[in-house]
Design a protein around this motif. Structure first.
Motif, mmCIF file in Angstrom:
data_model
loop_
_atom_site.group_PDB
_atom_site.id
_atom_site.type_symbol
_atom_site.label_atom_id
_atom_site.label_comp_id
_atom_site.label_asym_id
_atom_site.label_seq_id
_atom_site.Cartn_x
_atom_site.Cartn_y
_atom_site.Cartn_z
ATOM 1 N N LEU A 1 0.830 -1.204 0.000
ATOM 2 C CA LEU A 1 0.000 0.000 0.000
ATOM 3 C C LEU A 1 0.864 1.252 0.000
ATOM 4 C CD1 LEU A 1 -2.774 1.509 0.485
ATOM 5 C CD2 LEU A 1 -2.258 1.309 2.938
ATOM 6 N N PHE A 2 0.568 2.144 -0.918
ATOM 7 C CA PHE A 2 1.043 3.529 -0.804
ATOM 8 C C PHE A 2 -0.162 4.362 -0.414
ATOM 9 C CE2 PHE A 2 1.207 7.848 -2.165
ATOM 10 C CZ PHE A 2 2.493 8.269 -1.848
ATOM 11 N N ILE A 3 -0.032 5.190 0.619
ATOM 12 C CA ILE A 3 -1.162 6.000 1.062
ATOM 13 C C ILE A 3 -0.672 7.360 1.532
ATOM 14 C CG2 ILE A 3 -1.136 5.161 3.458
ATOM 15 C CD1 ILE A 3 -4.266 5.123 3.232
ATOM 16 N N HIS B 1 -0.137 -5.736 4.034
ATOM 17 C CA HIS B 1 0.968 -6.325 4.794
ATOM 18 C C HIS B 1 2.092 -5.304 4.984
ATOM 19 C CE1 HIS B 1 -0.872 -10.078 3.048
ATOM 20 N NE2 HIS B 1 -0.669 -10.487 4.286
ATOM 21 N N TYR B 2 2.340 -4.502 3.962
ATOM 22 C CA TYR B 2 3.439 -3.544 3.987
ATOM 23 C C TYR B 2 2.940 -2.191 3.467
ATOM 24 C CZ TYR B 2 6.092 -7.956 3.844
ATOM 25 O OH TYR B 2 6.563 -9.227 4.091
ATOM 26 N N VAL B 3 3.363 -1.112 4.120
ATOM 27 C CA VAL B 3 3.113 0.240 3.625
ATOM 28 C C VAL B 3 4.397 0.718 2.950
ATOM 29 C CG1 VAL B 3 2.497 2.598 4.234
ATOM 30 C CG2 VAL B 3 1.428 0.675 5.441
ATOM 31 N N VAL B 4 4.285 1.133 1.693
ATOM 32 C CA VAL B 4 5.457 1.501 0.892
ATOM 33 C C VAL B 4 5.609 3.015 0.879
ATOM 34 C CG1 VAL B 4 6.654 1.168 -1.303
ATOM 35 C CG2 VAL B 4 4.907 -0.472 -0.574
ATOM 36 N N MET B 5 6.801 3.494 1.240
ATOM 37 C CA MET B 5 7.099 4.925 1.252
ATOM 38 C C MET B 5 8.367 5.180 0.444
ATOM 39 S SD MET B 5 6.003 5.909 5.156
ATOM 40 C CE MET B 5 5.875 4.270 5.848
ATOM 41 N N LEU C 1 4.249 7.032 8.375
ATOM 42 C CA LEU C 1 5.109 6.073 9.081
ATOM 43 C C LEU C 1 4.607 5.854 10.501
ATOM 44 C CD1 LEU C 1 7.687 4.338 9.257
ATOM 45 C CD2 LEU C 1 8.914 6.408 9.954
ATOM 46 N N SER C 2 4.197 6.930 11.162
ATOM 47 C CA SER C 2 3.705 6.816 12.527
ATOM 48 C C SER C 2 2.425 5.993 12.603
ATOM 49 C CB SER C 2 3.460 8.215 13.109
ATOM 50 O OG SER C 2 2.860 8.132 14.380
ATOM 51 N N VAL C 3 1.474 6.283 11.703
ATOM 52 C CA VAL C 3 0.199 5.554 11.730
ATOM 53 C C VAL C 3 0.415 4.088 11.361
ATOM 54 C CG1 VAL C 3 -2.123 5.401 10.763
ATOM 55 C CG2 VAL C 3 -1.111 7.639 11.194
ATOM 56 N N ALA C 4 1.207 3.824 10.320
ATOM 57 C CA ALA C 4 1.466 2.444 9.913
ATOM 58 C C ALA C 4 2.111 1.652 11.051
ATOM 59 C CB ALA C 4 2.361 2.416 8.675
ATOM 60 N N ARG D 1 0.735 -1.528 13.438
ATOM 61 C CA ARG D 1 1.533 -2.769 13.382
ATOM 62 C C ARG D 1 1.702 -3.278 11.945
ATOM 63 N NH1 ARG D 1 0.625 -8.406 14.719
ATOM 64 N NH2 ARG D 1 2.416 -9.265 15.833
ATOM 65 N N ARG D 2 2.079 -2.368 11.061
ATOM 66 C CA ARG D 2 2.382 -2.745 9.684
ATOM 67 C C ARG D 2 3.797 -2.300 9.341
ATOM 68 N NH1 ARG D 2 -1.005 -5.554 10.756
ATOM 69 N NH2 ARG D 2 -3.002 -5.959 9.712
ATOM 70 N N PRO D 3 4.671 -3.231 8.928
ATOM 71 C CA PRO D 3 6.034 -2.860 8.539
ATOM 72 C C PRO D 3 6.023 -1.909 7.339
ATOM 73 C CG PRO D 3 5.806 -5.249 8.798
ATOM 74 C CD PRO D 3 4.425 -4.677 8.817
ATOM 75 N N SER D 4 7.021 -1.032 7.301
ATOM 76 C CA SER D 4 7.107 -0.035 6.232
ATOM 77 C C SER D 4 8.321 -0.295 5.350
ATOM 78 C CB SER D 4 7.200 1.375 6.825
ATOM 79 O OG SER D 4 6.012 1.710 7.508
#
Length: 369
Positions: free
Chosen positions: A200-202, A271-275, A286-289, A293-296
């Motif tokens: 996810l990119f958000i 599963h992963y937040v992409v930044m 980054l803080s919310v992810a 409990r989602r790795p970035s």
């Protein structure tokens, strides 16, 4: 005279208000605190007098042009109300102002000039290098001159200290809080979200966020890997550049306003937040992810490498290496994901145990000046 903290954050709406909630919760023990916040700020905080002031009528306005004009006028009006109230307070209290600074609006210049005459002015700068924007020059002002009204600038990392050192204004670091949301998926939704490796990119889509590099990396992945994964790109397109995902397999774009609940749900379904950022000195995502409990997956900017939640195995140096990293993550997901989560949990526990005391110590220091 008694000391009093005046806290001001016009951008404390919805999930964004979790930042102010955590800071105010940590400083509430320091004595008399009044906070001027967005009218949509949800929480109450023991020991803090909350005035929900900003944008009280915004939700009633449907036309975007009229809404933007209203927000500009409302900012001046709200700042005027704050100044008048603080002018009265200054006869009874020694005032310490903590203002969250987001953009170089002329309204801030007026406010800073007025408040600096009534007490100590401490300004938190969330983006040491101002993000690109499309605001008309009519409402903007010189950023350096504006920030020099401050007695102290508060930043979140060493990179921001380096970027702002040229102003010759005292700088202090304050940790960025974990912006915890109460939103949770139900067990059925949780199970349904696990059939593929979900990325996810958000957030606001800006040039600095590197979305084009992410799209290129996804396009370059072999078909056998893409078939095991999904990518979602979600958020307002602040840059107004078209997001072209045509021809991409297992990729969807949700461009536009994302509600607070949907923001949390999208993160929890991933599963992963992409930044893949190429610029910036702060990230609420980054803080919310992390709180959810989602790795970035991040680039190696100081904004990430200086974070307690930085994961070396999930980072990349150059945009062209993002494709290889995504491929490795897809292949190793089953074997490695639990290890990422356990490491993240450990870091969260340590961070939460230290955060309140760090912020409390900072406020004690500021109130002694």
């Amino acid at each position: 005279m008694n000391k009093k903290i005046i806290y001001i954050d016009y951008a404390s709406k919805g999930n964004a208000g979790l930042y102010s909630f955590n800071i105010l919760r940590s400083c509430s023990s320091q004595g008399n605190v009044t906070a001027y916040l967005h009218s949509d700020f949800k929480q109450d905080i023991d020991g803090v007098s909350i005035v929900r002031l900003f944008s009280r009528f915004e939700s009633r306005i449907e036309n975007n042009i009229v809404k933007n004009i209203y927000k500009w006028i409302d900012l001046y009006f709200s700042f005027l109300v704050i100044y008048i109230k603080c002018l009265r307070e200054s006869n009874r209290h020694e005032l310490y102002f903590l203002v969250q600074f987001h953009q170089s609006f002329q309204a801030y210049s007026w406010l800073f000039r007025k408040l600096s005459r009534l007490g100590k002015l401490y300004v938190t700068v969330h983006d040491a290098v101002e993000l690109e924007h499309s605001y008309p020059s009519l409402i903007m002002t010189n950023r350096d001159r504006l920030l020099k009204y401050s007695d102290v600038l508060i930043v979140h990392n060493e990179q921001s200290e380096k970027e702002l050192n040229y102003l010759n204004v005292p700088l202090l670091k304050m940790p960025f809080p974990l912006m915890v949301s109460n939103f949770r998926l139900d067990p059925l939704q949780e199970r349904q979200s696990r059939d593929k490796v979900r990325f996810l990119f958000i957030g606001h889509i800006r040039k600095e966020k590197g979305v084009s590099a992410l799209i290129h990396a996804w396009k370059s992945l072999p078909d056998d890997l893409v078939s095991k994964a999904e990518l979602t790109i979600a958020g307002n397109n602040a840059a107004d550049d078209p997001i072209d995902i045509s021809g991409l397999i297992n990729c969807v774009a949700k461009i536009g306003y994302i509600s607070d609940d949907e923001f949390s749900e999208l993160i929890l379904r991933s599963h992963y937040v992409v930044m893949p950022y190429i610029g910036g000195t702060n990230s609420g995502v980054l803080s919310v992810a992390t709180a959810l409990r989602r790795p970035s997956i991040t680039s190696k900017l100081p904004i990430f490498t200086e974070s307690q939640f930085y994961e070396e195995e999930l980072s990349f140096s150059e945009s062209h290496s993002l494709c290889d990293l995504l491929g490795e993550i897809i292949l190793g997901h089953t074997a490695c994901y639990d290890r990422y989560l356990k490491r993240l949990d450990s870091r969260i526990c340590q961070y939460e145990s230290e955060f309140d005391s760090n912020v409390s110590d900072l406020f004690k220091y500021l109130l002694s000046k």
